[in-house]
Structures are given as C-alpha cells and as structure tokens.
Design a protein around this motif. Structure first.
Motif, PDB file in Angstrom:
ATOM      1  N   TYR A   8      23.111   4.564  36.137  1.00 30.97           N
ATOM      2  CA  TYR A   8      21.666   4.126  35.916  1.00 30.97           C
ATOM      3  C   TYR A   8      21.530   2.615  35.408  1.00 30.97           C
ATOM      4  CZ  TYR A   8      20.610   9.142  36.358  1.00 30.97           C
ATOM      5  OH  TYR A   8      20.494  10.363  36.831  1.00 30.97           O
ATOM      6  N   CYS A   9      20.512   2.205  36.035  1.00 28.38           N
ATOM      7  CA  CYS A   9      20.289   0.551  35.377  1.00 28.38           C
ATOM      8  C   CYS A   9      20.004   0.616  34.120  1.00 28.38           C
ATOM      9  CB  CYS A   9      19.550  -0.036  36.219  1.00 28.38           C
ATOM     10  SG  CYS A   9      18.891  -1.530  35.754  1.00 28.38           S
ATOM     11  N   PRO A  10      20.708  -0.093  33.216  1.00 28.98           N
ATOM     12  CA  PRO A  10      20.347  -0.058  31.767  1.00 28.98           C
ATOM     13  C   PRO A  10      18.856  -0.817  31.479  1.00 28.98           C
ATOM     14  CG  PRO A  10      22.084  -1.681  32.021  1.00 28.98           C
ATOM     15  CD  PRO A  10      21.708  -0.806  33.537  1.00 28.98           C
ATOM     16  N   SER A  11      18.504  -1.685  32.459  1.00 28.04           N
ATOM     17  CA  SER A  11      17.277  -2.426  32.350  1.00 28.04           C
ATOM     18  C   SER A  11      16.087  -1.605  32.620  1.00 28.04           C
ATOM     19  CB  SER A  11      17.203  -3.652  33.272  1.00 28.04           C
ATOM     20  OG  SER A  11      16.176  -4.364  33.035  1.00 28.04           O
ATOM     21  N   CYS A  12      16.084  -0.897  33.822  1.00 24.89           N
ATOM     22  CA  CYS A  12      14.948  -0.226  34.595  1.00 24.89           C
ATOM     23  C   CYS A  12      15.319   1.283  34.738  1.00 24.89           C
ATOM     24  CB  CYS A  12      14.320  -1.018  35.687  1.00 24.89           C
ATOM     25  SG  CYS A  12      15.351  -0.639  37.389  1.00 24.89           S
ATOM     26  N   ALA A  13      16.373   1.763  34.678  1.00 32.28           N
ATOM     27  CA  ALA A  13      16.685   3.141  34.620  1.00 32.28           C
ATOM     28  C   ALA A  13      16.775   3.761  36.064  1.00 32.28           C
ATOM     29  CB  ALA A  13      15.825   4.156  33.882  1.00 32.28           C
ATOM     30  N   VAL A  28      25.168  -1.904  41.338  1.00 33.64           N
ATOM     31  CA  VAL A  28      23.859  -2.816  41.429  1.00 33.64           C
ATOM     32  C   VAL A  28      22.546  -1.913  41.501  1.00 33.64           C
ATOM     33  CG1 VAL A  28      22.987  -4.343  43.069  1.00 33.64           C
ATOM     34  CG2 VAL A  28      25.379  -4.454  42.990  1.00 33.64           C
ATOM     35  N   CYS A  29      21.837  -2.559  40.743  1.00 28.27           N
ATOM     36  CA  CYS A  29      20.520  -1.858  40.665  1.00 28.27           C
ATOM     37  C   CYS A  29      19.577  -2.254  42.083  1.00 28.27           C
ATOM     38  CB  CYS A  29      19.535  -2.202  39.290  1.00 28.27           C
ATOM     39  SG  CYS A  29      18.039  -1.583  39.482  1.00 28.27           S
ATOM     40  N   PRO A  30      19.199  -1.389  42.879  1.00 27.63           N
ATOM     41  CA  PRO A  30      18.317  -1.750  43.986  1.00 27.63           C
ATOM     42  C   PRO A  30      16.975  -1.980  43.601  1.00 27.63           C
ATOM     43  CG  PRO A  30      18.713   0.439  43.758  1.00 27.63           C
ATOM     44  CD  PRO A  30      19.513   0.070  42.912  1.00 27.63           C
ATOM     45  N   ALA A  31      16.460  -1.933  42.282  1.00 28.61           N
ATOM     46  CA  ALA A  31      15.131  -2.072  42.301  1.00 28.61           C
ATOM     47  C   ALA A  31      14.937  -3.546  41.331  1.00 28.61           C
ATOM     48  CB  ALA A  31      14.585  -0.995  41.211  1.00 28.61           C
ATOM     49  N   CYS A  32      15.822  -4.005  40.523  1.00 33.98           N
ATOM     50  CA  CYS A  32      15.625  -5.265  39.929  1.00 33.98           C
ATOM     51  C   CYS A  32      17.083  -6.010  39.956  1.00 33.98           C
ATOM     52  CB  CYS A  32      15.486  -4.691  38.368  1.00 33.98           C
ATOM     53  SG  CYS A  32      16.964  -4.576  37.459  1.00 33.98           S
ATOM     54  N   ASN A  33      17.978  -5.452  40.959  1.00 36.59           N
ATOM     55  CA  ASN A  33      19.121  -6.483  41.209  1.00 36.59           C
ATOM     56  C   ASN A  33      19.955  -6.781  39.879  1.00 36.59           C
ATOM     57  OD1 ASN A  33      18.667  -6.638  43.966  1.00 36.59           O
ATOM     58  ND2 ASN A  33      16.934  -8.245  43.436  1.00 36.59           N
TER      59      ASN A  33
HETATM   60 ZN   LIG Z   1      17.048  -2.143  37.342  1.00 33.05          ZN
END
Ligand SMILES: [Zn+2]
Length: 178
Positions: A8-13, A28-33
């Motif tokens: 999981y992205c640690p910034s936006c989950a 890579v986070c597909p939501a916040c890059n």
């Molecule tokens: Zn993210």
C-alpha cells in the motif's frame, strides 16, 4: 523492506502497482504517483584498541547471539555516521568515545536483518566505565591474536584489515643500524 513486501502507498493507502520507474520495476502508487525506492540499510561501528587489546561486546540478540563483535548499530535517518558509532558505543558499553579515523566501508549484506553497508571507525575512549547494555550482555578486551568467536564476516574483515594496517606501520619503523 523488499519491494515485493510493499502493498500500500504510505501516503494515501492506495494499493501499489509495479511499474518501470527510473531504470527498474518499482512499487508505484497509481493515485498519487509515490514511488518506492529500496534504500540501503547502513550501520556504523567503533573499533577501539587500548594496550594492544580490542574492545568487543557479546551479542544478546539474534543473529549470532552469544558471539562477539564491535560496538555497532544502524544509523538513523539524518544521523551523522560518526555520531551513530559514538551513540552505539555509549549504548552498548557505557563509554564515551571520540572518532579518530575512518577505517573502511564494508559493502555486503550478510544477513536478512543486517546492513548493506557497515562504516567502520577507529575510536578512543574519552570517559566512562565499561559495562554492557542494550544489544550486549558482556564486554571484554581481547588480544588481536586471541579473539573469541566473532559474529559477522564484516567484523572478521575489519579486524584482519586493522591487524595488517598495524603491521605496515611497524614495518615502516627504521631498523636498528639504519
Ligand atoms: Zn498514494
């Protein structure tokens, strides 16, 4: 952490995806890059020799519980490596030391929970009475020619290097009659 352990992205989950980024596949986070870069783990260690003997601590934790090594530990993010060596020595031996030389950098992770790099410093005792604590349950001074079982290849490497450095210094002294 290994890249395959990042879920999981640690910034936006948002669940991460694996994409080619900066030369290799990375989470890579597909939501916040956000991109996961696997940073090396780095440790610092202090080699202290007095009267021809080296100060070693006995490990209380795995790996290599019960074997001997230099005062050492992981460097915190943003911490000066030399200060980390001083801090770890204080935590494990109760001694306050000062750094006198950078000896070498050992670059090989030899255990899953170990460091990718170990930065070895030579240090001298400034003050304190030695007593083991934290990661160490014993400490002692050992002759360089009569070492106990050592915990890590990195420990063996730096002690052998230190011994060879000392022999170079000795061989530079003028012979009698010169
Ligand atoms: Zn993210």
């Amino acid at each position: 952490m290994r890249p395959q352990d990042i879920r999981y992205c640690p910034s936006c989950a948002t669940p991460v995806v694996i994409r080619e980024k900066i030369g290799q596949p990375r989470p890579v986070c597909p939501a916040c890059n956000w991109i996961y870069f696997q940073d090396p783990k780095v440790a610092a260690a202090a080699l202290i020799v007095e009267n021809g003997k080296i100060l070693l601590v006995r490990r209380v934790n795995e790996p290599h519980r019960g074997l001997w090594t230099l005062p050492a530990g992981f460097i915190n993010g943003g911490e000066d490596p030399a200060q980390a060596a001083i801090r770890e020595t204080r935590e494990e031996t109760g001694l306050t030391v000062r750094i006198t030389a950078l000896l070498d950098i050992y670059a090989r992770r030899e255990h899953a929970r170990g460091a990718d790099f170990v930065i070895f410093y030579q240090a001298e005792i400034e003050s304190g009475t030695p007593h083991p604590a934290d990661d160490a349950d014993a400490l002692d001074w050992f002759s360089l020619d009569a070492l106990p079982l050592l915990a890590f290849d990195a420990t063996r490497y730096i002690i052998e290097k230190f011994k060879s450095m000392r022999s170079i210094v000795i061989s530079k002294e003028p012979r009698s009659g010169d």
